[in-house]
Design an enzyme around this catalytic site. Structure first.
Site, short mmCIF file in Angstrom:
data_model
loop_
_atom_site.label_atom_id
_atom_site.label_comp_id
_atom_site.label_asym_id
_atom_site.label_seq_id
_atom_site.Cartn_x
_atom_site.Cartn_y
_atom_site.Cartn_z
N VAL A 140 0.87 -1.17 0.00
CA VAL A 140 0.00 0.00 0.00
C VAL A 140 0.91 1.22 0.00
O VAL A 140 1.70 1.42 0.93
CB VAL A 140 -0.94 0.02 1.23
CG1 VAL A 140 -1.74 1.32 1.26
CG2 VAL A 140 -1.87 -1.18 1.21
N HIS A 141 0.82 2.03 -1.05
CA HIS A 141 1.78 3.12 -1.27
C HIS A 141 1.03 4.44 -1.44
O HIS A 141 0.11 4.54 -2.26
CB HIS A 141 2.60 2.82 -2.52
CG HIS A 141 3.76 3.74 -2.73
ND1 HIS A 141 5.03 3.47 -2.25
CD2 HIS A 141 3.85 4.93 -3.36
CE1 HIS A 141 5.84 4.45 -2.58
NE2 HIS A 141 5.15 5.36 -3.27
N CYS B 74 4.04 9.93 -3.80
CA CYS B 74 5.15 10.86 -3.57
C CYS B 74 5.75 11.17 -4.94
O CYS B 74 6.68 10.48 -5.39
CB CYS B 74 6.18 10.24 -2.63
SG CYS B 74 7.63 11.30 -2.36
N CYS C 168 10.47 6.60 -0.87
CA CYS C 168 9.22 6.24 -1.55
C CYS C 168 9.44 5.42 -2.82
O CYS C 168 8.88 4.33 -2.96
CB CYS C 168 8.41 7.50 -1.83
SG CYS C 168 7.84 8.33 -0.32
N GLU D 160 -0.56 12.97 -1.76
CA GLU D 160 0.74 13.63 -1.84
C GLU D 160 1.10 14.35 -0.54
O GLU D 160 0.28 15.05 0.05
CB GLU D 160 0.74 14.62 -2.99
CG GLU D 160 2.03 15.39 -3.19
CD GLU D 160 3.18 14.49 -3.61
OE1 GLU D 160 4.18 14.44 -2.86
OE2 GLU D 160 3.09 13.85 -4.68
N ARG E 207 1.76 13.24 2.53
CA ARG E 207 0.92 12.78 3.66
C ARG E 207 -0.46 13.44 3.61
O ARG E 207 -1.04 13.79 4.65
CB ARG E 207 1.60 13.07 5.01
CG ARG E 207 2.94 12.42 5.19
CD ARG E 207 3.45 12.64 6.60
NE ARG E 207 4.91 12.52 6.61
CZ ARG E 207 5.71 13.16 7.42
NH1 ARG E 207 5.22 13.99 8.32
NH2 ARG E 207 7.00 12.99 7.37
N ASP F 35 0.39 14.28 10.07
CA ASP F 35 0.01 13.39 8.97
C ASP F 35 -1.50 13.48 8.79
O ASP F 35 -2.25 13.32 9.76
CB ASP F 35 0.41 11.95 9.31
CG ASP F 35 0.42 11.03 8.11
OD1 ASP F 35 -0.48 11.16 7.26
OD2 ASP F 35 1.31 10.16 8.02
N ARG G 211 -3.17 11.66 6.37
CA ARG G 211 -3.63 10.54 5.55
C ARG G 211 -4.73 9.74 6.26
O ARG G 211 -5.64 9.24 5.62
CB ARG G 211 -2.45 9.62 5.20
CG ARG G 211 -1.54 10.22 4.17
CD ARG G 211 -0.33 9.35 3.94
NE ARG G 211 0.54 9.32 5.12
CZ ARG G 211 1.68 8.62 5.18
NH1 ARG G 211 2.05 7.90 4.15
NH2 ARG G 211 2.42 8.66 6.25
N SER H 174 5.19 -3.09 3.94
CA SER H 174 5.03 -1.76 4.52
C SER H 174 5.52 -1.79 5.95
O SER H 174 5.34 -2.77 6.67
CB SER H 174 3.57 -1.33 4.47
OG SER H 174 3.37 -0.12 5.17
#
Length: 418
Positions: free
Chosen positions: A243-244, A247, A260, A289, A291, A329, A331, A353
Site C-alpha cells: 500500500v503506497h 510521492c 518512496c 501527496e 501525507r 500526517d 492521511r 510496509s
C-alpha cells in the site's frame, strides 16, 4: 450552450421536497447493484442526481473549464461501448457486509452491465472504477532480472523486462454514515465540518440529509494486480501487497530525500515474484501527496528541516511537519482498507510496509497480516536515513528494536508504548 440547456435562474442551495422520493434511491450495502441503485452525480439532468458532488473527483473542475471554453457539450453523455472491464473483479461477500466498504462504489466498474436500460433511456450514470490491462516498463526490473532476483517467464515478466498487470482506477465515493462511523464521529458533525472546511462548496452536505453519498473532489486510487486475477476468490492464494501513498518527487523523478520510490520498486519486484510463484501481488497507489497535506506543504517542510539550527535530524522530523501544517500526517488510513475488501481479501501473506498506521487500519478492519516486510537497508538513499530513523522511532515496523536515545519531542514520547 443553448437556452434549452441552461436557465438564467441559479439555485444557490437545495432542500429535500416534503414527502418527495428520489427517482433513483440508494440502498448502500445491498446485495446486488440494482438493489443498491445507481450513483448519479451528473449535472446534466439535475432531477436525476442522488448524490452530493459530481463525478471525476479532483478533475471535475477541468470538466467545468472545458464546458466554459466551449470545448465540451455540458449535456454530453459518455459512450461506454467496449469499455467493460478487461478482467473480472467480484462480486465478493464484502461488498454487502455492513461497514466493510464506505469509501468507494463496489459496483462502480459494472455500470453499463447493471444499468444499461436506464443509460439507454438517457440517465447519465457513469463508472467510478475502470479495469484494464497494461505492462510496466521499469529500469529497476531489468536490473532485477540481470541480478537473477527475477526471471523472465513470458507471462508475468517478459524478456524485455516489462511486467504484465491488471490496472484498476478507482474514484472515491463516500457513504457519509459509514465514513462517520469509521472515524468515530456523528454524521451531522462530519457533514458540517466538510461543509465548513471546503468554504461552503457543497451546501447539500448540510441541507440534504436525504443524500447520504458524497463524491469528494479529491484524488483516487490505482491498483496494479500481478498474476492471475481469477485466483482472487481462492483463499489458498498467497497474497503479496504494497500500500503506497503518492510521492511524486520520488516515485516519478527519483528525489533521494525519502524512501518512496525504492520501496515502491521493491514492492513491484516482490509482487511480480509472488505472482511467478503462483500467488497474487498488488500495489495500492493512493493519491495522498505529502501525507495528504499537498506538495507545497511538503516542500516547505523540506526547507524547514534543512535550515534548522541543528540540521536535519530524526528527532525533529515529525515536529517540522506539525509546525508548518498543524498536523503531522493527514492521511488517516481508516478508509484505506476498503480497496482490500473490494478485492475480496481477508488475509495478506506478505505486507510490504513498515507503517503502523496502515497495519493498524487493516487489522482493525479484520484483515489478517501474516508477515510484515521492511524495506531492505541497501535500498535506502543516503539522504533518506533521517526519515527512516524517525519513522522507526515513531512506531514504524522494524525487525530490530529502535533505541530512544537522542530522540525528543513527539518521536521520543511515542516510544513509551514500546
Amino acid at each position: 450552450m443553448s437556452p434549452s440547456n441552461r436557465t438564467d435562474h441559479i439555485r444557490l442551495t437545495s432542500h429535500p421536497e416534503p414527502g418527495g422520493k428520489h427517482a433513483f434511491p440508494i440502498d448502500w450495502g445491498a446485495a446486488d447493484a440494482r438493489s443498491r441503485g445507481p450513483i448519479i452525480g451528473t449535472v446534466s439532468r439535475p432531477a436525476d442526481r442522488n448524490v452530493i458532488g459530481s463525478h471525476g473527483g479532483s478533475y471535475a473542475v477541468y470538466r467545468a473549464l472545458a464546458v466554459s471554453a466551449g470545448a465540451l457539450d455540458p449535456i454530453r453523455r459518455p459512450d461506454l461501448t467496449n469499455t467493460f472491464p478487461a478482467a473480472t473483479v467480484g462480486p465478493f461477500p464484502q461488498w454487502s457486509e455492513p461497514g466493510r466498504i464506505v469509501a468507494l462504489d463496489p459496483w462502480g466498474h459494472l455500470v453499463a452491465e447493471n444499468f444499461g436500460k436506464e443509460i439507454a433511456e438517457g440517465v447519465d450514470i457513469r463508472p467510478s472504477i475502470a479495469v484494464t490491462r497494461a505492462r510496466l516498463d521499469l529500469p529497476e526490473i531489468r536490473s532485477a532480472i540481470l541480478a537473477k532476483r527475477l526471471k523472465s517467464d513470458g507471462h508475468v515478466v517478459h524478456d524485455n523486462g516489462s511486467v504484465s498487470v491488471v490496472k484498476i482506477a478507482i474514484d472515491p465515493v463516500w457513504h457519509l454514515p459509514g465514513v462517520a462511523e469509521r472515524f468515530g464521529v456523528t454524521e451531522t458533525s462530519l457533514r458540517r465540518t466538510l461543509f465548513e472546511q471546503t468554504a461552503g462548496m457543497f451546501p447539500e452536505l448540510v441541507t440534504r440529509p436525504d443524500m447520504q453519498v458524497f463524491l469528494p473532489p479529491i484524488g483516487g486510487t490505482t491498483v496494479y494486480l500481478f498474476g492471475d486475477v481469477t485466483k482472487l476468490p481462492d483463499h489458498r492464494t498467497t497474497i503479496t501487497c504494497r500500500v503506497h501513498d503518492e510521492c511524486n518527487g520520488s516515485d516519478v523523478f527519483g528525489s533521494d530525500i525519502c524512501t518512496c520510490r525504492p520501496y515502491l520498486i521493491h514492492g513491484i519486484e516482490e509482487c511480480a515474484a509472488g505472482a511467478q510463484a503462483g500467488g497474487l501481488g498488488f500495489i495500492v497507489y493512493n493519491r495522498k501527496e505529502g501525507r495528504a497535506l499537498g506538495e507545497v506543504t511538503k516542500f516547505l517542510v523540506y526547507n524547514a528541516r534543512k535550515r534548522q539550527e541543528e540540521g536535519d535530524a530524526a528527532a525533529a522530523y515529525f515536529e517540522r511537519t506539525e509546525c508548518v501544517a498543524g498536523v503531522q500526517d493527514a492521511r488517516f488510513q481508516q478508509l484505506m482498507p476498503d480497496v482490500i475488501h473490494w478485492l475480496g481479501l481477508r488475509r495478506i501473506d506478505r505486507f510490504l510496509s513498515m507503517s503502523d498506521m496502515k497495519y493498524d487500519a487493516l487489522s482493525g478492519q479484520g484483515i489478517e497480516i501474516v508477515e510484515r516486510v521492511p524495506i531492505p537497508d541497501d535500498l535506502i538513499p543516503a539522504d533518506a536515513h533521517v526519515e527512516i530513523a524517525a519513522k522507526k522511532a515513531a512506531g514504524y515496523f522494524s525487525i530490530e528494536p529502535q533505541p530512544a536515545e537522542g530522540l525528543t519531542g513527539t518521536v521520543g514520547r511515542s516510544l513509551e508504548k514500546y
